[in-house]
Design a protein around this motif. Sequence first.
Motif, PDB file in Angstrom:
ATOM      1  N   SER A  31      30.958  20.253 -29.483  1.00  0.00           N
ATOM      2  CA  SER A  31      32.071  20.218 -30.450  1.00  0.00           C
ATOM      3  C   SER A  31      33.442  20.041 -29.794  1.00  0.00           C
ATOM      4  CB  SER A  31      32.062  21.473 -31.315  1.00  0.00           C
ATOM      5  OG  SER A  31      32.276  22.621 -30.506  1.00  0.00           O
ATOM      6  N   SER A  60      29.846  29.076 -35.759  1.00  0.00           N
ATOM      7  CA  SER A  60      28.502  29.018 -35.174  1.00  0.00           C
ATOM      8  C   SER A  60      28.447  29.793 -33.856  1.00  0.00           C
ATOM      9  CB  SER A  60      28.050  27.574 -34.982  1.00  0.00           C
ATOM     10  OG  SER A  60      28.822  26.934 -34.017  1.00  0.00           O
ATOM     11  N   VAL A 112      33.843  25.068 -37.724  1.00  0.00           N
ATOM     12  CA  VAL A 112      32.389  25.230 -37.735  1.00  0.00           C
ATOM     13  C   VAL A 112      31.898  25.683 -36.364  1.00  0.00           C
ATOM     14  CG1 VAL A 112      30.205  23.969 -37.935  1.00  0.00           C
ATOM     15  CG2 VAL A 112      31.984  23.658 -39.651  1.00  0.00           C
ATOM     16  N   LEU A 133      37.837  20.811 -39.206  1.00  0.00           N
ATOM     17  CA  LEU A 133      36.534  21.259 -39.701  1.00  0.00           C
ATOM     18  C   LEU A 133      35.565  21.505 -38.551  1.00  0.00           C
ATOM     19  CD1 LEU A 133      34.824  21.781 -42.243  1.00  0.00           C
ATOM     20  CD2 LEU A 133      34.118  19.382 -42.124  1.00  0.00           C
TER      21      LEU A 133
END
Length: 172
Positions: free
Chosen positions: A40, A30, A26, A22
């Motif tokens: 991240s 982004s 994401v 996930l």
Amino acid sequence: MKSLYVKAETVLATTLLAVIVLLVFVAGISRWFGYPLVWSVDVAQLLFAWASFLGADLALRKHAHIGIDYVVKRLPPRARAILDILLALLVLAFLLTMAVKGYQLTMLNLERQFGDSGISYAFVTSAVPVGCLLLSFTLLGQTMAAIGRLRRTPRPIFNTPSDIPMAEEVMP
């Protein structure tokens, strides 16, 4: 029935893997919109280190690690079980050494920051001693069980006995 500990370990490893997927998804979305999540990758790597050790322990519990047993499986059951016990003791010594060295590495990295995340690098390196201890406990339990079965019905530790007869095996 699985123990609560094994279930918790399974849930945690699965959750970590889902969070990694996930998070990477994401972060990709982004970044595509022009708002990259610079932290991240670091968090995904941290979670991956922990998920790897948890998965390794789960695989050890299920005897699912890959092994080369071309010669070993031709030994009589008792000799194979004794060889597996000796190998398990060698692996156990390695895991305990890695746990000690991993702890030392964790202590050295307490102040170091992990990339752009602001997280202490010790959270990543602590996966090594914790994971090695988990693997050690699992392997120690399997070794003790193998020693107890040695006189009755010797079975190997590292591989489950193959259901495929040797005659059907492809020989080189």
